[in-house]
Design an enzyme around this catalytic site. Structure first.
Site, PDB file in Angstrom:
ATOM      1  N   GLU A   1      12.818  23.678 -21.295  1.00  0.00           N
ATOM      2  CA  GLU A   1      13.027  25.012 -21.872  1.00  0.00           C
ATOM      3  C   GLU A   1      14.008  24.961 -23.048  1.00  0.00           C
ATOM      4  OE1 GLU A   1      13.959  28.095 -19.046  1.00  0.00           O
ATOM      5  OE2 GLU A   1      14.384  29.560 -20.626  1.00  0.00           O
TER       6      GLU A   1
ATOM      7  N   GLU B   1      16.772  23.808 -11.212  1.00  0.00           N
ATOM      8  CA  GLU B   1      17.340  23.624 -12.557  1.00  0.00           C
ATOM      9  C   GLU B   1      18.353  22.481 -12.544  1.00  0.00           C
ATOM     10  OE1 GLU B   1      18.929  27.133 -14.413  1.00  0.00           O
ATOM     11  OE2 GLU B   1      17.078  28.275 -14.115  1.00  0.00           O
TER      12      GLU B   1
ATOM     13  N   SER C   1      13.589  34.481 -12.983  1.00  0.00           N
ATOM     14  CA  SER C   1      13.546  35.498 -14.039  1.00  0.00           C
ATOM     15  C   SER C   1      13.053  36.824 -13.455  1.00  0.00           C
ATOM     16  CB  SER C   1      12.640  35.052 -15.184  1.00  0.00           C
ATOM     17  OG  SER C   1      11.359  34.679 -14.697  1.00  0.00           O
TER      18      SER C   1
HETATM   19  O1  KIV Z   1      12.509  31.796 -13.981  1.00  0.00           O
HETATM   20  C1  KIV Z   1      11.582  31.503 -14.764  1.00  0.00           C
HETATM   21  O2  KIV Z   1      10.724  32.327 -15.100  1.00  0.00           O
HETATM   22  C2  KIV Z   1      11.543  30.151 -15.278  1.00  0.00           C
HETATM   23  C3  KIV Z   1      10.525  29.859 -16.341  1.00  0.00           C
HETATM   24  C4  KIV Z   1      11.002  30.392 -17.621  1.00  0.00           C
HETATM   25  C5  KIV Z   1      10.195  28.433 -16.428  1.00  0.00           C
HETATM   26  O3  KIV Z   1      12.297  29.324 -14.880  1.00  0.00           O
END
Ligand code: KIV
Length: 294
Positions: free
Chosen positions: A197, A130, A60
């Site tokens: 999530e 993931e 993210s």
């Molecule tokens: O990339 C991220 O921040 C995540 C979290 C939301 C778990 O995968």
């Protein structure tokens, strides 16, 4: 996770670093796991000192720091750069690096090489991948290479194109069952924890009850073994409306805008810097009396 594995340096009263041992005990009986996604040194330093258990350098990073509109463009080099910065600010928390899109989907060799880079070059203690059942064999390979793995199921943002958008997952009974099977397969493969999530609370609970490793939820309800938020959502630095699951604990955007405006006002008014904020030297470079220098 364990707080016992790595002893504190002699003479130090700091708590030992948190590790991800292979025994994978559930923490359920103790306090809930506190996890945050963070991307740079100052954030890591502050969050680590505040007692956060797990710092995730999430992909993210793409949305929150690099200005991309999804996580898909994020590269290994970008992730490594930020993982190293977070490492330098982390003493106690377990540092987990997120495997970005196409760093593991292209095959086992790539996945091993890239995950290894996170530990060897980035200083991470574990990686996050993931995906559910289809990652089980990869998880085993990573563990064979001594790389602890955190799973991630439910709304997995790297799958945005096949999910048809960022949609809550597991609303239908068959989808919910599949999610439980995904989590169980990851546990059997050896993950030490699972991020859950964007699923209904009941599904978060069912998954948590089905596995023996801790679940860490984000938009997965109250029954997970821990909760994770993104630093920028937590402190009010993210753009646009917050998702339903996020809670804002500070308004840094307002604080920063106000600081910048006050600085601008002071500079334009000649009120910054003041006499106490300048270096001085003997004449002929000393301040001229009444100069009000600009
Ligand atoms: O990339 C991220 O921040 C995540 C979290 C939301 C778990 O995968």
């Amino acid at each position: 996770m364990s707080r016992e594995a790595a002893p504190a340096p002699p003479g130090s009263r700091a708590p030992p670093p948190i590790t991800a041992p292979h025994s994978r005990p559930r923490i359920g009986a103790g306090p809930k796991i506190v996890m945050l996604a963070a991307y740079d040194h100052p954030a890591a330093r502050i969050l680590d000192a505040a007692g956060v258990d797990i710092l995730l350098v999430g992909d993210s990073l793409g949305n929150n720091v690099l200005g991309y509109d999804s996580t898909l463009p994020v590269t290994m080099e970008e992730m490594l750069h930020h993982t190293r910065a977070v490492r330098r600010g982390t003493r106690h928390a377990l540092l987990v690096a997120d495997m970005p899109y196409m760093s593991f989907q292209t095959g086992r060799r790539d996945a091993l090489r890239n995950a290894g880079r996170f530990l060897k070059e980035g200083g991470a203690a574990a990686v996050k991948v993931e995906g559910g059942r289809k990652r089980a064999s990869l998880v085993r390979s990573l563990l064979d290479a001594e790389i602890p793995v955190m799973g991630h199921v439910g709304l997995t943002p790297q799958s945005v194109n096949v999910m048809g958008g960022y949609r809550v997952q597991g609303k239908r009974l068959d989808e919910a069952r599949a999610l439980v099977e995904d989590a169980v397969a990851l546990e059997e493969a050896g993950v030490f924890a699972i991020v859950l999530e964007g699923v209904p609370e009941g599904v978060g609970r069912a998954v948590t009850e089905a596995v023996g490793v801790p679940t860490v939820g984000i938009g997965a309800g109250r029954f997970c073994d821990g909760q994770v938020l993104v630093f920028h959502d937590l402190v009010g630095l993210s753009e646009g409306p917050l998702p339903r699951f996020a809670r804002r604990y500070a308004d840094l955007d307002l604080a920063i805008a106000s600081a910048a405006r006050r600085f601008g006002d002071d500079v334009r008014a000649g009120a910054f810097p003041s006499e106490s904020e300048v270096y001085t030297a003997p004449q002929p470079f000393g301040p001229k009396a009444g100069s009000g220098a600009r």
